[in-house]
Design an enzyme around this catalytic site. Sequence first.
Site, PDB file in Angstrom:
ATOM      1  N   GLN A 167       0.827  -1.214   0.000  1.00  0.00           N
ATOM      2  CA  GLN A 167       0.000   0.000   0.000  1.00  0.00           C
ATOM      3  C   GLN A 167       0.860   1.261   0.000  1.00  0.00           C
ATOM      4  OE1 GLN A 167      -1.870   1.038   3.643  1.00  0.00           O
ATOM      5  NE2 GLN A 167      -3.473   2.286   2.698  1.00  0.00           N
ATOM      6  N   LEU A 168       1.841   1.315   0.896  1.00  0.00           N
ATOM      7  CA  LEU A 168       2.723   2.485   0.964  1.00  0.00           C
ATOM      8  C   LEU A 168       3.798   2.406  -0.118  1.00  0.00           C
ATOM      9  CD1 LEU A 168       3.876   5.024   2.422  1.00  0.00           C
ATOM     10  CD2 LEU A 168       5.124   3.446   3.922  1.00  0.00           C
TER      11      LEU A 168
ATOM     12  N   ASP B 295       9.897  -6.597  -4.710  1.00  0.00           N
ATOM     13  CA  ASP B 295       8.785  -7.155  -3.939  1.00  0.00           C
ATOM     14  C   ASP B 295       8.840  -8.675  -4.027  1.00  0.00           C
ATOM     15  OD1 ASP B 295       6.072  -5.706  -2.736  1.00  0.00           O
ATOM     16  OD2 ASP B 295       5.800  -7.837  -3.184  1.00  0.00           O
TER      17      ASP B 295
ATOM     18  N   TYR C  38       2.519  -7.923  15.982  1.00  0.00           N
ATOM     19  CA  TYR C  38       2.984  -6.821  15.121  1.00  0.00           C
ATOM     20  C   TYR C  38       3.586  -5.701  15.983  1.00  0.00           C
ATOM     21  CZ  TYR C  38       2.287  -2.914  11.778  1.00  0.00           C
ATOM     22  OH  TYR C  38       2.427  -1.833  10.947  1.00  0.00           O
TER      23      TYR C  38
HETATM   24  C1  AKB Z   1      -2.367  -1.854  10.880  1.00  0.00           C
HETATM   25  O1  AKB Z   1      -3.563  -1.563  11.043  1.00  0.00           O
HETATM   26  O2  AKB Z   1      -1.855  -2.924  11.219  1.00  0.00           O
HETATM   27  C2  AKB Z   1      -1.468  -0.798  10.267  1.00  0.00           C
HETATM   28  C3  AKB Z   1      -0.785   0.033  11.300  1.00  0.00           C
HETATM   29  C4  AKB Z   1      -1.558   1.004  12.092  1.00  0.00           C
HETATM   30  O3  AKB Z   1       0.383  -0.083  11.469  1.00  0.00           O
HETATM   31  N1  AKB Z   1      -2.227   0.029   9.377  1.00  0.00           N
END
Ligand code: AKB
Length: 324
Positions: free
Chosen positions: A20-21, A42, A151
């Site tokens: 996306q980015l 990629d 994450y």
């Molecule tokens: C996500 O929702 O995981 C990302 C972020 C906020 O890093 N868009």
Amino acid sequence: MSTNVSPSGETILVIGAGGQLGLELTHELRRLYGASNVVAADVRMPQDAELTQAGPFELLDVLDSSRLTDVMRRYKPTQVYHLAALLSATAEQQPKFGWRLNMDGLFNVLDASVDLGVQRVYWPSSIAVFGPDTPRQHTPQLTTMNPNTVYGISKLAGEQWCEWYFRKHSLDVRSLRYPGLIGYKSLPGGGTTDYAVDIYHKAVAGEAYECFLKQDTYLPMMYMPDALKATLDLMHAPAERLQVHNSYNLGAMSFSPAEITASIQRHYPDFAVTYQPDSRQQIADSWPASIDDTQARLDWNWQPEFTLDKMTDDMLLHLKEALV
Ligand code: AKB
């Protein structure tokens, strides 16, 4: 877009250019530095033919360190943008792989950059570095973090490693804690903030939208042109101005699903949204509602341009144009 650089003599590698980015950043870097000086890479062939045809393109899995080194030896990049990652919702589904991709990928890029004398590295962090113990309103740069998603843990660890490489190896690594990013050129994948892109596509298609977050869930968000400007302004800032070497807080706007719906209904009064929160609600509830980005404003003059309504007007205009 304001940017104050004389880009001659640079070769740039963008890893994760199909995301996306990555897609929009690669196009913008090619516009600024010349298409042949920006190598897009990629793990899979991107849908966007321009990305592979307008300038050099390499199929590259960032976990394959020997192929990464081979690509970097061949192109000799002076700057590397490493954007490949598993986002919040997907990493919760595949925790071990999320950790491996987000951490080992970063180590591979940092090590190759030190070994091959790369001048500057960009690596995105996220509001996900904050957790349920963090103050939710105007979350400061430096505060309690305690992220509780794979994450978020990987981004917080990554930030600390970036700072370590800066101190131990003098590697000029720069980073931003992005809020949810919203753009019309590509779809995000696997994030908790993705609803704020999907909702515009549904409105323009004349369909109702079922939102996976509750209507009053406030999250920090940013329109893509602001995200591109922030990224490039940070990368072009004189090193001596930068006081933060883990990652900068970055803010623009904060809104809830109910507010983005109302913003869209200014154009589509009949647009209907229902709410069916799923596991992503828990992730959103652990994140800040708004961000204090004073340090970014002080160090490199960060100033966002887009408000919610201004973004909505622009998003809908472009998505409608794409339909005709
Ligand atoms: C996500 O929702 O995981 C990302 C972020 C906020 O890093 N868009």
